[in-house]
Every structure is written in structure tokens, then in C-alpha cells.
Scaffold this motif. Structure first.
Motif, PDB file in Angstrom:
ATOM      1  N   THR A  52       0.796  -1.231   0.000  1.00 39.81           N
ATOM      2  CA  THR A  52       0.000   0.000   0.000  1.00 39.81           C
ATOM      3  C   THR A  52       0.824   1.274   0.000  1.00 39.81           C
ATOM      4  OG1 THR A  52      -0.121   0.136   2.432  1.00 39.81           O
ATOM      5  CG2 THR A  52      -1.799  -1.188   1.308  1.00 39.81           C
ATOM      6  N   GLY A  53       2.127   1.169   0.213  1.00 40.04           N
ATOM      7  CA  GLY A  53       2.929   2.353   0.489  1.00 40.04           C
ATOM      8  C   GLY A  53       3.330   3.193  -0.704  1.00 40.04           C
ATOM      9  N   ILE A  54       3.981   4.306  -0.390  1.00 46.37           N
ATOM     10  CA  ILE A  54       4.492   5.248  -1.376  1.00 46.37           C
ATOM     11  C   ILE A  54       5.905   4.849  -1.767  1.00 46.37           C
ATOM     12  CG2 ILE A  54       5.118   7.681  -1.775  1.00 46.37           C
ATOM     13  CD1 ILE A  54       3.092   8.434   0.360  1.00 46.37           C
ATOM     14  N   GLY A  55       6.234   4.957  -3.039  1.00 45.17           N
ATOM     15  CA  GLY A  55       7.617   4.925  -3.438  1.00 45.17           C
ATOM     16  C   GLY A  55       8.181   3.644  -3.986  1.00 45.17           C
ATOM     17  N   ARG A  56       7.339   2.652  -4.301  1.00 44.53           N
ATOM     18  CA  ARG A  56       7.904   1.428  -4.870  1.00 44.53           C
ATOM     19  C   ARG A  56       8.629   1.729  -6.177  1.00 44.53           C
ATOM     20  NH1 ARG A  56       4.493  -4.069  -6.364  1.00 44.53           N
ATOM     21  NH2 ARG A  56       6.254  -5.319  -7.045  1.00 44.53           N
ATOM     22  N   LYS A  57       8.033   2.627  -7.002  1.00 46.96           N
ATOM     23  CA  LYS A  57       8.684   3.065  -8.230  1.00 46.96           C
ATOM     24  C   LYS A  57       8.742   4.585  -8.302  1.00 46.96           C
ATOM     25  CE  LYS A  57       7.602  -0.947 -11.108  1.00 46.96           C
ATOM     26  NZ  LYS A  57       7.010  -1.400 -12.408  1.00 46.96           N
ATOM     27  N   GLY A  58       8.549   5.223  -7.167  1.00 51.18           N
ATOM     28  CA  GLY A  58       8.525   6.686  -7.141  1.00 51.18           C
ATOM     29  C   GLY A  58       9.372   7.223  -6.006  1.00 51.18           C
ATOM     30  N   ARG A  59       8.846   8.236  -5.321  1.00 45.72           N
ATOM     31  CA  ARG A  59       9.589   8.893  -4.254  1.00 45.72           C
ATOM     32  C   ARG A  59       9.166   8.340  -2.896  1.00 45.72           C
ATOM     33  NH1 ARG A  59      10.196  15.274  -5.917  1.00 45.72           N
ATOM     34  NH2 ARG A  59      10.449  14.953  -8.145  1.00 45.72           N
ATOM     35  N   TRP A  60      10.142   7.879  -2.133  1.00 49.27           N
ATOM     36  CA  TRP A  60       9.855   7.397  -0.791  1.00 49.27           C
ATOM     37  C   TRP A  60       9.623   8.585   0.135  1.00 49.27           C
ATOM     38  CZ3 TRP A  60       9.299   2.251  -0.404  1.00 49.27           C
ATOM     39  CH2 TRP A  60       9.943   1.441  -1.337  1.00 49.27           C
ATOM     40  N   LEU A  61       8.832   8.364   1.172  1.00 49.24           N
ATOM     41  CA  LEU A  61       8.712   9.372   2.216  1.00 49.24           C
ATOM     42  C   LEU A  61      10.011   9.422   3.010  1.00 49.24           C
ATOM     43  CD1 LEU A  61       5.179   8.855   3.828  1.00 49.24           C
ATOM     44  CD2 LEU A  61       5.919  10.742   2.368  1.00 49.24           C
ATOM     45  N   ARG A  93     -10.776  13.363 -19.443  1.00 49.32           N
ATOM     46  CA  ARG A  93      -9.481  12.760 -19.743  1.00 49.32           C
ATOM     47  C   ARG A  93      -9.103  11.833 -18.598  1.00 49.32           C
ATOM     48  NH1 ARG A  93      -4.802  13.517 -22.639  1.00 49.32           N
ATOM     49  NH2 ARG A  93      -5.613  15.341 -23.753  1.00 49.32           N
ATOM     50  N   LEU A  94      -8.730  10.613 -18.955  1.00 47.34           N
ATOM     51  CA  LEU A  94      -8.296   9.623 -17.973  1.00 47.34           C
ATOM     52  C   LEU A  94      -6.861   9.226 -18.264  1.00 47.34           C
ATOM     53  CD1 LEU A  94      -8.679   7.425 -15.767  1.00 47.34           C
ATOM     54  CD2 LEU A  94      -9.626   5.948 -17.547  1.00 47.34           C
ATOM     55  N   ASN A  95      -6.012   9.295 -17.222  1.00 44.96           N
ATOM     56  CA  ASN A  95      -4.624   8.867 -17.353  1.00 44.96           C
ATOM     57  C   ASN A  95      -4.300   7.839 -16.268  1.00 44.96           C
ATOM     58  OD1 ASN A  95      -4.249  12.091 -18.324  1.00 44.96           O
ATOM     59  ND2 ASN A  95      -3.181  10.559 -19.553  1.00 44.96           N
ATOM     60  N   ILE A  96      -3.904   6.645 -16.677  1.00 46.88           N
ATOM     61  CA  ILE A  96      -3.446   5.607 -15.748  1.00 46.88           C
ATOM     62  C   ILE A  96      -1.931   5.728 -15.649  1.00 46.88           C
ATOM     63  CG2 ILE A  96      -3.422   3.156 -15.216  1.00 46.88           C
ATOM     64  CD1 ILE A  96      -6.227   4.282 -15.378  1.00 46.88           C
ATOM     65  N   ILE A  97      -1.426   5.968 -14.454  1.00 41.85           N
ATOM     66  CA  ILE A  97       0.009   6.184 -14.264  1.00 41.85           C
ATOM     67  C   ILE A  97       0.664   4.869 -13.859  1.00 41.85           C
ATOM     68  CG2 ILE A  97       1.765   7.488 -13.019  1.00 41.85           C
ATOM     69  CD1 ILE A  97      -0.228   9.727 -12.694  1.00 41.85           C
ATOM     70  N   SER A  98       1.505   4.359 -14.722  1.00 39.58           N
ATOM     71  CA  SER A  98       2.154   3.065 -14.516  1.00 39.58           C
ATOM     72  C   SER A  98       3.051   3.086 -13.286  1.00 39.58           C
ATOM     73  CB  SER A  98       2.972   2.706 -15.760  1.00 39.58           C
ATOM     74  OG  SER A  98       3.671   1.501 -15.567  1.00 39.58           O
ATOM     75  N   GLY A  99       2.907   2.067 -12.458  1.00 35.32           N
ATOM     76  CA  GLY A  99       3.769   1.915 -11.294  1.00 35.32           C
ATOM     77  C   GLY A  99       3.417   2.787 -10.112  1.00 35.32           C
ATOM     78  N   ALA A 100       2.432   3.687 -10.271  1.00 31.63           N
ATOM     79  CA  ALA A 100       2.091   4.616  -9.192  1.00 31.63           C
ATOM     80  C   ALA A 100       1.167   3.949  -8.180  1.00 31.63           C
ATOM     81  CB  ALA A 100       1.435   5.866  -9.764  1.00 31.63           C
ATOM     82  N   SER A 101       1.296   4.340  -6.932  1.00 30.18           N
ATOM     83  CA  SER A 101       0.476   3.794  -5.862  1.00 30.18           C
ATOM     84  C   SER A 101      -0.791   4.638  -5.694  1.00 30.18           C
ATOM     85  CB  SER A 101       1.264   3.805  -4.549  1.00 30.18           C
ATOM     86  OG  SER A 101       1.464   5.148  -4.108  1.00 30.18           O
ATOM     87  N   ASP A 158       3.840  10.058  -4.885  1.00 29.85           N
ATOM     88  CA  ASP A 158       4.630   8.961  -5.438  1.00 29.85           C
ATOM     89  C   ASP A 158       5.281   9.357  -6.765  1.00 29.85           C
ATOM     90  OD1 ASP A 158       5.627   6.499  -6.136  1.00 29.85           O
ATOM     91  OD2 ASP A 158       3.814   5.403  -5.677  1.00 29.85           O
ATOM     92  N   GLN A 159       4.487   9.972  -7.646  1.00 28.52           N
ATOM     93  CA  GLN A 159       4.954  10.364  -8.978  1.00 28.52           C
ATOM     94  C   GLN A 159       4.609  11.833  -9.236  1.00 28.52           C
ATOM     95  OE1 GLN A 159       6.615   8.315 -10.898  1.00 28.52           O
ATOM     96  NE2 GLN A 159       6.110   6.248 -10.292  1.00 28.52           N
ATOM     97  N   PRO A 160       5.128  12.758  -8.431  1.00 30.04           N
ATOM     98  CA  PRO A 160       4.715  14.165  -8.545  1.00 30.04           C
ATOM     99  C   PRO A 160       5.047  14.807  -9.884  1.00 30.04           C
ATOM    100  CG  PRO A 160       6.632  13.954  -7.107  1.00 30.04           C
ATOM    101  CD  PRO A 160       6.125  12.571  -7.363  1.00 30.04           C
TER     102      PRO A 160
END
Length: 355
Positions: free
Chosen positions: A251-260, A317-325, A331-333
Motif C-alpha cells: 500500500t505504500g508510497i515509493g515502490r517506483k517513485g519517491r519514498w517518504l 481525460r483519464l490517465n493511468i500512471i504506470s507503477g504509481a500507488s 509517489d509520482q509528482p
């Protein structure tokens, strides 16, 4: 004879429907009961192992430095006369520029929009509020005070207090639901609607009823209706459950983005240690809508995103962001900000937001 057979068929159909409904809700409440029992067993076991640590947490009287970062904006307060509640918000950008208002989710507060406050203050008057019961905003005395009608009215009152009659409205999670409803109740006050990882309320209600897997993912909705127990389970072991929510693999932030960072995690715990408790109208939305969805959302199934289209009477408009939580704006700012800019430039353009 035909009449008797017809009545028998109708009776059997109705009986089957009733059995289905009873079985469906028995499954859901049974699952919630099992989860509650597991939580109680964990609490009991933790108490056996470390009796003094379970109900202790670090006293957080001083906010982390990141909450006072002047690049994010100025801390302000407003007391709404009708509700009597005092709201805290952080504002940046020149007064008089178009208003972009941010509504956070659970269990967050204004800080979840830190990347967007910095990004959009050049063209907008950006304001991120602590919704009622969160952060430094007042805590209502009753659960009835968290009805959607009150939350929607809060947004209207704050927009008008800031001196605007319309805004670009951005909401995530719980705040996304309020944003959808605000756009339905007050379409003339929303120039553009941007929602992150939150389906239209009608889509969620319909989809969850037809897909038990989604309703199970929403089982925490039922858990939070219990008195006092949710607050206890969130706060024990120094808010261990909250830390896991933001940092775990599922459930967390940052698996493929920015960690807290440690300081950012402390900011959330500081806000929660103050207080936090969140205990209809579903119609079409007439504003242009951007829906951003984290592909890795552990709480909401992706099929609901496309289903929102039928409730939009304007550009969608719908955008699915790959890898984002689920927490995609943190996560993907960079990707989120770019997609928002693209959406804002479409059609009316930025300058049309000026009152």
C-alpha cells in the motif's frame, strides 16, 4: 395453471434475490468481523509481549521543520460562521490569480499536496486545506458532522471566504469524493475538476455492489463506523498501522517513485497526534474532468476509472500512471504535475480562470 406457475417463478426469483443480498452482506460483515478479531488478537499479543509499549507513542509537540517550509506557502486560518469551525490552510501564489483548491484524503492533511503547491503557485493562487477533523482544523463533536453535505458546504464557504466565486478543484481519495460532489452541487463554481484515485461516487457504489472484491477492499469504511476503536488501532505502537499504510510494499508510497523521508513521515504522525476522525446526491458533472489513477492502487480496482466517463457531460481525460500507488501525487509528482498542466492548457486555457 399458468397463473400459478407465473406466481411461483416470481416468488422463486424474489427469494433468490433476497438470499443473494443476505449472503452478500453476510460475507462483507463476516470479513469485517474477522479483520476486527485479528486486530484484537494482534493487540492482545502485543500487550502480552510489551505491555508498556502498546499504548505509548512519542509526544509530538513541535512540528517537523518541513511543515514550516516557506516555499510551500503561508499558514492561515479561517473560522466559518455557520459551522463555527476553524479551518487551517496553506496558501501560496499571488492573490488575485485563479484559485486552485486542494482537498486531501485519509489519513492525510494539507502536506500531501506539497509538490503541487510549489509547482502551480506561479500561475495560480494555490490553497491546500486541512479538512474538518484533520491536521490543525477543528474537530467536530459528533460523527453526524462528517456527512457529505457538511463537507461540500465547507468547500463552498472557504472558496467564498478567499474572495472567489469559482476555482479549479483538485481532490484525492476521500477529498476526491468531496470534489466530485462539490462539482455536482455547485457546477458554476468549478472551472475544471481534477480527481486522483477516486471514482465518481455512483461508480463506486454500483461497482462495489457487483464486485465483492472491491467491497472487501473498502471494508475499512465499515471499520471506521465503530466508536473509538479505529482511533485506538491507528495510534497504538506509536501509529504503527499508519506507518505501514504509507511504507508497506502493498500500500505504500515509493515502490517506483519517491519514498517518504523520515521527516515527512513524522509530519504525518504529528498531524495525526493532534486529532483525526472521518467517519447523496450522485449525478452528472458538467465541468471538464481529469481523472488520474495509480496503476498500483491497493484500495480501488482500475475498472472503475473508465466507468466514470458516463457521468461526465463535458471533456473527460483519464490517465493511468504506470507503477504509481494510491498516493500518486506524492509517489509520482513530476508525472502528475505534467498531466495537470496539459489538462489546464486544453480548451479554455489558464487565463480563463481569472474572475
Amino acid at each position: 395453471m399458468a397463473r400459478v406457475l407465473y406466481n411461483l417463478v416470481i416468488f422463486l426469483i424474489r427469494l433468490a434475490m433476497q438470499i443473494k443480498v443476505v449472503g452478500y452482506w453476510s460475507l462483507i460483515y463476516g470479513y469485517c468481523g474477522v479483520c476486527t478479531a485479528v486486530a484484537l488478537l494482534k493487540l492482545w499479543w502485543s500487550f502480552i509481549l510489551r505491555p508498556t509499549a502498546v499504548f505509548q507513542w512519542a509526544v509530538r509537540e513541535t512540528p517537523p521543520a518541513c511543515l514550516n517550509d516557506t516555499s510551500l506557502g503561508t499558514h492561515c486560518y479561517v473560522r466559518i460562521k455557520e459551522s463555527g469551525l476553524r479551518f487551517h490552510y496553506v496558501a501560496a501564489g499571488e492573490r488575485g490569480k485563479p484559485l486552485m483548491l486542494f482537498l486531501h484524503g485519509f489519513p492525510e492533511f494539507w502536506f500531501s499536496w506539497r509538490y503541487q503547491l510549489r509547482e502551480f503557485k506561479s500561475e495560480f493562487r494555490v490553497v491546500a486545506i486541512d479538512m474538518r477533523g484533520y491536521g490543525e482544523s477543528d474537530l467536530p463533536l459528533s460523527a453526524e458532522s462528517y456527512k457529505f453535505e457538511h463537507l461540500v458546504t465547507d468547500v463552498k464557504d472557504i472558496v467564498e471566504y478567499l474572495g472567489y466565486n469559482r476555482c479549479c478543484l483538485v481532490g484525492h481519495d476521500w477529498g476526491g469524493t468531496v470534489a466530485w460532489l462539490f462539482a455536482i452541487y455547485y457546477p458554476e463554481m468549478v472551472t475544471k475538476l481534477i480527481v486522483l484515485n477516486c471514482p465518481h461516487p455512483s461508480v463506486l457504489a454500483d461497482y462495489a455492489m457487483r464486485h465483492p472484491s472491491q467491497l472487501l477492499k473498502c471494508s475499512h469504511f465499515f471499520f471506521f463506523q465503530l466508536p473509538r476503536f479505529p482511533e485506538l488501532m491507528l495510534s497504538i505502537n506509536d501509529f504503527k498501522a499508519v506507518k505501514s499504510l504509507f511504507t508497506s510494499r502493498s500500500t505504500g508510497i515509493g515502490r517506483k517513485g519517491r519514498w517518504l523521508t523520515v521527516e515527512e513521515m513524522e509530519a504525518y504522525l504529528y498531524a495525526l497526534s493532534q486529532h483525526s476522525r472521518s467517519c447523496v446526491l450522485y449525478n452528472h458533472v458538467r465541468s471538464p474532468v481529469l481523472l488520474l489513477w495509480g496503476e498500483r492502487d491497493a484500495f480501488l480496482e482500475q475498472d472503475m476509472a473508465e466507468a466514470c466517463r458516463v457521468y461526465i457531460r463535458n471533456h473527460f481525460r483519464l490517465n493511468i500512471i504506470s507503477g504509481a500507488s494510491h498516493w500518486l501525487q506524492q509517489d509520482q509528482p513530476d508525472i502528475v504535475n505534467t498531466l495537470i498542466w496539459t489538462f489546464l492548457k486544453e480548451g479554455e486555457g489558464r487565463k480563463s480562470y481569472r474572475d
